[in-house]
Design a protein around this motif. Structure first.
Motif: not given
Length: 125
Positions: A83-95
């Motif tokens: 979950v931590v890795l998926v959330v971090a990837a989603a935040l990076a993609l949004r940025q």
């Protein structure tokens, strides 16, 4: 012939001035392109370094959490890490999408100078 000499002198000066102005503007464009290239290279270098270091830090923290919880809750530890890795990837993609949507400022100074030149030419009688 004497009537053509006075006209040809100002036309030559005008042509020389236009060529000089064009050369100066092209040099400004070249300088801006070089500066932007260097800025992008530095941004890329530091972004990759920061991403690698942050990624290693997150992975180490997740390994620590997994090891600490392995005896009591192994699936919870692995699921939480995912979950931590998926959330971090989603935040990076949004940025990344936000950065791509921003307009480029490349050649803005040159465009402004060309507008000023055009305005100055239109103001003169």
């Amino acid at each position: 012939m004497s009537t053509q000499e006075p006209v040809s002198g100002p036309l030559r000066r005008l042509g020389a001035s236009l060529l000089t102005l064009g050369r100066i503007r092209l040099e400004l464009l070249a300088i801006e392109a070089q500066e932007e290239k260097e800025r992008i290279a530095q941004l890329l270098l530091w972004a990759v370094l920061a991403a690698l270091l942050a990624g290693f830090a997150v992975l180490m923290a997740l390994v620590l959490a997994i090891v600490a919880l392995w005896d009591s809750h192994p699936l919870l530890a692995l699921g939480g890490a995912c979950v931590v890795l998926v959330v971090a990837a989603a935040l990076a993609l949004r940025q990344l999408k936000s950065l791509v949507a921003q307009p480029s400022t490349l050649f803005q100074a040159s465009i402004a100078e060309l507008r000023d030149d055009a305005d100055a030419l239109h103001r003169q009688p």
